[in-house]
Design a protein around this motif. Structure first.
Motif, PDB file in Angstrom:
ATOM      1  N   GLY A 289      -2.277  -0.473 -14.440  1.00  0.00           N
ATOM      2  CA  GLY A 289      -2.671  -1.368 -13.580  1.00  0.00           C
ATOM      3  C   GLY A 289      -1.571  -2.048 -12.468  1.00  0.00           C
ATOM      4  O   GLY A 289      -1.947  -2.336 -11.293  1.00  0.00           O
ATOM      5  N   ARG A 290      -0.504  -2.043 -13.046  1.00  0.00           N
ATOM      6  CA  ARG A 290       0.655  -2.428 -12.218  1.00  0.00           C
ATOM      7  C   ARG A 290       1.071  -1.416 -10.972  1.00  0.00           C
ATOM      8  O   ARG A 290       1.211  -1.772  -9.943  1.00  0.00           O
ATOM      9  N   GLU A 291       0.766  -0.107 -11.506  1.00  0.00           N
ATOM     10  CA  GLU A 291       0.849   1.103 -10.554  1.00  0.00           C
ATOM     11  C   GLU A 291       0.030   0.877  -9.375  1.00  0.00           C
ATOM     12  O   GLU A 291       0.212   1.144  -8.174  1.00  0.00           O
ATOM     13  N   GLY A 292      -1.341   0.519  -9.795  1.00  0.00           N
ATOM     14  CA  GLY A 292      -2.423   0.257  -8.980  1.00  0.00           C
ATOM     15  C   GLY A 292      -1.938  -0.908  -7.956  1.00  0.00           C
ATOM     16  O   GLY A 292      -2.316  -0.817  -6.580  1.00  0.00           O
ATOM     17  N   VAL A 293      -1.452  -1.748  -8.398  1.00  0.00           N
ATOM     18  CA  VAL A 293      -1.142  -3.182  -7.458  1.00  0.00           C
ATOM     19  C   VAL A 293      -0.050  -2.883  -6.373  1.00  0.00           C
ATOM     20  O   VAL A 293       0.014  -2.895  -5.344  1.00  0.00           O
ATOM     21  N   ASP A 294       1.093  -1.723  -7.139  1.00  0.00           N
ATOM     22  CA  ASP A 294       2.144  -1.421  -6.189  1.00  0.00           C
ATOM     23  C   ASP A 294       1.334  -0.547  -5.049  1.00  0.00           C
ATOM     24  O   ASP A 294       1.906  -0.289  -3.744  1.00  0.00           O
ATOM     25  N   GLU A 295       0.416   0.288  -5.435  1.00  0.00           N
ATOM     26  CA  GLU A 295      -0.136   0.910  -4.333  1.00  0.00           C
ATOM     27  C   GLU A 295      -0.916   0.259  -3.176  1.00  0.00           C
ATOM     28  O   GLU A 295      -0.655   0.429  -1.811  1.00  0.00           O
ATOM     29  N   LEU A 296      -1.777  -0.847  -3.938  1.00  0.00           N
ATOM     30  CA  LEU A 296      -2.242  -1.785  -2.592  1.00  0.00           C
ATOM     31  C   LEU A 296      -1.244  -2.498  -1.937  1.00  0.00           C
ATOM     32  O   LEU A 296      -1.439  -2.621  -0.710  1.00  0.00           O
ATOM     33  N   ALA A 297      -0.086  -2.670  -2.459  1.00  0.00           N
ATOM     34  CA  ALA A 297       0.856  -3.349  -1.781  1.00  0.00           C
ATOM     35  C   ALA A 297       1.491  -2.587  -0.642  1.00  0.00           C
ATOM     36  O   ALA A 297       1.759  -3.012   0.534  1.00  0.00           O
ATOM     37  N   ALA A 298       1.541  -1.291  -0.829  1.00  0.00           N
ATOM     38  CA  ALA A 298       2.506  -0.406   0.026  1.00  0.00           C
ATOM     39  C   ALA A 298       1.127  -0.174   1.273  1.00  0.00           C
ATOM     40  O   ALA A 298       1.363  -0.171   2.508  1.00  0.00           O
ATOM     41  N   ILE A 299      -0.212  -0.081   0.843  1.00  0.00           N
ATOM     42  CA  ILE A 299      -1.396   0.119   1.890  1.00  0.00           C
ATOM     43  C   ILE A 299      -1.149  -1.093   2.644  1.00  0.00           C
ATOM     44  O   ILE A 299      -1.391  -1.039   3.793  1.00  0.00           O
ATOM     45  N   ALA A 300      -1.100  -2.334   2.129  1.00  0.00           N
ATOM     46  CA  ALA A 300      -1.178  -3.495   2.864  1.00  0.00           C
ATOM     47  C   ALA A 300      -0.046  -3.648   3.875  1.00  0.00           C
ATOM     48  O   ALA A 300      -0.251  -4.069   4.950  1.00  0.00           O
ATOM     49  N   ALA A 301       1.172  -3.290   3.265  1.00  0.00           N
ATOM     50  CA  ALA A 301       2.402  -3.377   4.407  1.00  0.00           C
ATOM     51  C   ALA A 301       2.098  -2.379   5.470  1.00  0.00           C
ATOM     52  O   ALA A 301       2.556  -2.695   6.494  1.00  0.00           O
ATOM     53  N   MET A 302       1.756  -1.089   5.271  1.00  0.00           N
ATOM     54  CA  MET A 302       1.456  -0.163   6.267  1.00  0.00           C
ATOM     55  C   MET A 302       0.291  -0.495   7.307  1.00  0.00           C
ATOM     56  O   MET A 302       0.596  -0.482   8.532  1.00  0.00           O
ATOM     57  N   VAL A 303      -0.526  -1.310   6.793  1.00  0.00           N
ATOM     58  CA  VAL A 303      -1.798  -1.422   7.684  1.00  0.00           C
ATOM     59  C   VAL A 303      -1.704  -2.537   8.356  1.00  0.00           C
ATOM     60  O   VAL A 303      -1.909  -2.655   9.764  1.00  0.00           O
ATOM     61  N   ASP A 304      -0.630  -3.591   7.948  1.00  0.00           N
ATOM     62  CA  ASP A 304      -0.328  -4.781   8.563  1.00  0.00           C
ATOM     63  C   ASP A 304       0.797  -4.371   9.832  1.00  0.00           C
ATOM     64  O   ASP A 304       0.578  -4.889  10.813  1.00  0.00           O
ATOM     65  N   ALA A 305       1.602  -3.331   9.437  1.00  0.00           N
ATOM     66  CA  ALA A 305       2.601  -3.164  10.491  1.00  0.00           C
ATOM     67  C   ALA A 305       2.077  -2.454  11.436  1.00  0.00           C
ATOM     68  O   ALA A 305       2.416  -2.255  12.727  1.00  0.00           O
ATOM     69  N   ALA A 306       1.006  -1.595  11.304  1.00  0.00           N
ATOM     70  CA  ALA A 306       0.307  -0.762  12.188  1.00  0.00           C
ATOM     71  C   ALA A 306      -0.699  -1.579  13.237  1.00  0.00           C
ATOM     72  O   ALA A 306      -1.179  -1.045  14.029  1.00  0.00           O
ATOM     73  N   GLY A 307      -0.850  -2.915  12.754  1.00  0.00           N
ATOM     74  CA  GLY A 307      -1.669  -3.716  13.637  1.00  0.00           C
ATOM     75  C   GLY A 307      -2.917  -3.668  13.220  1.00  0.00           C
ATOM     76  O   GLY A 307      -4.000  -4.041  13.970  1.00  0.00           O
ATOM     77  N   TYR A 308      -3.278  -3.424  11.958  1.00  0.00           N
ATOM     78  CA  TYR A 308      -4.672  -3.585  11.352  1.00  0.00           C
ATOM     79  C   TYR A 308      -4.941  -4.507  10.533  1.00  0.00           C
ATOM     80  O   TYR A 308      -6.023  -4.677   9.855  1.00  0.00           O
ATOM     81  N   SER A 309      -4.208  -5.699  10.518  1.00  0.00           N
ATOM     82  CA  SER A 309      -4.496  -6.854   9.660  1.00  0.00           C
ATOM     83  C   SER A 309      -5.676  -7.549  10.208  1.00  0.00           C
ATOM     84  O   SER A 309      -5.719  -7.836  11.274  1.00  0.00           O
ATOM     85  N   GLY A 310      -6.586  -7.848   9.291  1.00  0.00           N
ATOM     86  CA  GLY A 310      -7.713  -8.447   9.773  1.00  0.00           C
ATOM     87  C   GLY A 310      -8.734  -7.329   9.763  1.00  0.00           C
ATOM     88  O   GLY A 310     -10.239  -7.895   9.787  1.00  0.00           O
ATOM     89  N   ARG A 311      -8.672  -6.271  10.031  1.00  0.00           N
ATOM     90  CA  ARG A 311      -9.632  -5.089   9.973  1.00  0.00           C
ATOM     91  C   ARG A 311      -9.744  -4.290   8.747  1.00  0.00           C
ATOM     92  O   ARG A 311     -10.784  -4.030   8.422  1.00  0.00           O
ATOM     93  N   VAL A 312      -8.496  -4.209   7.994  1.00  0.00           N
ATOM     94  CA  VAL A 312      -8.472  -3.559   6.928  1.00  0.00           C
ATOM     95  C   VAL A 312      -8.063  -4.602   5.853  1.00  0.00           C
ATOM     96  O   VAL A 312      -6.716  -5.196   5.910  1.00  0.00           O
ATOM     97  N   LEU A 313      -8.867  -4.740   4.800  1.00  0.00           N
ATOM     98  CA  LEU A 313      -8.589  -5.993   4.010  1.00  0.00           C
ATOM     99  C   LEU A 313      -8.443  -5.731   2.299  1.00  0.00           C
ATOM    100  O   LEU A 313      -9.262  -4.993   1.966  1.00  0.00           O
ATOM    101  N   ILE A 314      -7.404  -5.968   1.819  1.00  0.00           N
ATOM    102  CA  ILE A 314      -7.240  -5.869   0.279  1.00  0.00           C
ATOM    103  C   ILE A 314      -8.459  -6.702  -0.264  1.00  0.00           C
ATOM    104  O   ILE A 314      -8.431  -7.780   0.040  1.00  0.00           O
TER     105      ILE A 314
END
Length: 521
Positions: A289-314
């Motif tokens: 479960g913790r590994e899954g949370v870490d993967e979601l955290a990495a995805i969240a950081a990448m999509v937010d940095a690329a300007g997709y915040s609000g379009r791609v949502l955890i």
């Protein structure tokens, strides 16, 4: 006297659909747009056959004399079982495994095609439908693998916008099967003996947008009776376990019995960062479960940095149905209220999804081969786009019809020459090939939606002329104009020109019609 042979009844098999020219053109238009986005991301086209060995489909191995659970199957002449493909992912995994040493890694490809489900058909549920997939296979696990998952979610968002769906009218939701597995383990549903109850819990979570947290709490407990009175048996969880699942979904018990209220999200950071920060406060996750949370955290950081915040949502309520997903899962959902085929305003919901499936290629090779991808439900998305007015095919011009007034060889040759000249100029054209007279031929042209009819009888032929009839203008005039002055001022619905000027005249009429369409006439 011999009995009259009985006619074969014309009937369409259940769960299948015929497609009209309009539907085919709408699909082609939509898929051309999707293809352009895939190509922009550097994906390459590939295709696999519709039939695979049944054991290659993985999930649907033979367990009866005829392995027809979920798939359409038959035996080859060497007694091996073959099946129509259930989706596009399993054939892709087989193809990559078979050609692994020749393919670049990671292997980035897309494909579209028909898939088949041997399931009970129902409203909106077909046994044959089209999918359009994109996959990245062979990216190493770790940061690079999660970057491939993040890219998929961003590409899904770009596809939606390329199709004309406005920002705010769609969302790409992302979850992780490892996180879901962690929650299920935390409430005591680990192990093979709990597989059925785990599935019941996951199905309940997946219904959040339909029945709300109160309905989910019922399905997690004793069960739920819907508006029609039908009862669905629940997972039979204790109260504490129910609260654990709903808290994971961002809900807590409300003031009244049976009420659940949404947890307040942090506002000092992006929605994705807030969701990750909250997930990291949950202390019951084991390593998976913790590994899954870490993967979601990495995805969240990448999509937010690329300007997709609000379009791609955890979103912890996302559950993908197929069993081969092993990590991040995502779903493209339309938020806008759209008329359905019956004219009712509905929230369309999911039009595509996907996730990480690290086990499919590995089945063939006996070594880890990470993979991620997503699939668009072509028919469902096409229906939504058509009802939104995003797939207008009215710019497709029906063919010009050259009427056949005389049926001798010389006359037919002249008509064929007219058609050939029009086609050489890039104008869709046909010579009437039926056996009817002039009036019926004009009715045929109207039924075809033809913009122009070309007429040459004996009188016109002797003068080297043709009559060119503007069918669109003629229909408008007959419907709208009753005054003689207005009639004379209108664009003529029929003109006579020299045979050599046929192409120029038809081109002029088509241009005038196109201009009127553009003005909304």
């Amino acid at each position: 006297m011999a009995d009259k042979p009985e006619k074969t009844k014309a009937r369409l098999p259940r769960g299948f659909a015929d497609r009209s020219a309009e539907d085919i053109r709408a699909v082609e238009k939509m898929m051309a747009t999707i293809r352009s986005v895939y190509e922009l991301y550097g994906f390459e086209p590939v295709d696999q056959p519709m039939i695979e060995y049944t054991d290659a489909l993985g999930k649907f191995l033979p367990d009866q004399d005829r392995p027809n659970e979920g798939v359409f199957s038959f035996q080859d002449d060497d007694d091996q079982w073959l099946s129509l493909r259930y989706d596009l992912t399993a054939p892709t995994a087989r193809f990559v495994a078979e050609n692994y040493d020749k393919l670049p890694k990671p292997y980035r490809s897309y494909r579209s095609g028909w898939v088949f489900r041997n399931e009970k058909p129902g409203p909106g549920r077909f046994r044959q439908f089209m999918q359009f997939d994109a996959d990245t296979i062979g990216t190493p696990n770790g940061v690079a693998g999660v970057a491939a998952d993040a890219e998929m979610t961003m590409m899904m968002a770009d596809v939606m916008e390329a199709l004309g769906i406005k920002r705010g009218d769609y969302i790409i939701r992302v979850n992780n099967r490892k996180v879901l597995d962690g929650v299920l383990e935390a409430i005591g549903l680990g192990g093979d003996h709990n597989a059925g109850r785990r599935l019941t819990v996951l199905r309940a979570i997946d219904k959040l947008d339909k029945i709300g947290p109160e309905g989910i709490a019922q399905l997690l407990g004793a069960g739920r009776k819907d508006e029609s009175g039908d009862f669905t048996k629940g997972a039979g969880l204790e109260r504490k376990a129910i609260e654990t699942v709903l808290y994971f979904m961002n809900y807590e018990p409300g003031a009244a019995a049976g009420e659940w209220r949404k947890l307040e999200a942090a506002t000092d950071i992006s929605p994705n960062a807030a969701q990750i920060r909250w997930l990291k406060t949950l202390d019951y996750f084991a390593d998976t479960g913790r590994e899954g949370v870490d993967e979601l955290a990495a995805i969240a950081a990448m999509v937010d940095a690329a300007g997709y915040s609000g379009r791609v949502l955890i979103d912890t309520s996302v559950v993908r149905g197929l069993e081969y997903y092993t990590g991040p899962v995502f779903e493209a959902e339309l938020l806008a209220e759209i008329p359905n085929e019956d004219g009712q305003i509905v929230r369309f919901g999911s039009v595509g999804g996907g996730g990480r499936y690290d086990g499919l290629v590995s089945r063939f090779r006996g070594e880890p081969v990470p993979a991620t991808g997503f699939s668009i439900g072509v028919s469902r998305l096409m229906t939504a786009l058509k009802n939104l007015g995003k797939l207008d095919t009215s710019d497709v011009v029906a063919p010009i019809v050259v009427l056949v007034m005389d049926k001798d060889i010389e006359s037919l040759g002249r008509y064929q020459k007219m058609v050939a000249d029009l086609r050489a100029a890039g104008i869709r054209s046909e010579m009437y090939l039926g056996g009817a007279g002039m009036k019926a031929q004009l009715k045929y042209a109207d039924r075809r939606g033809s913009p122009v009819a070309v007429i040459q009888g004996g009188d016109e032929r002797s003068k080297g002329e043709v009559q060119v009839k503007d069918l669109i203008e003629g229909a408008r005039l007959s419907a709208e104009i009753t005054d003689n002055v207005e009639w004379r001022a209108a664009r003529p619905a029929q003109v006579t020109v020299a045979e050599g000027d046929l192409v120029a005249e038809v081109t002029k009429i088509l241009a005038a019609q196109a201009e009127e369409r553009a003005r909304g006439k």
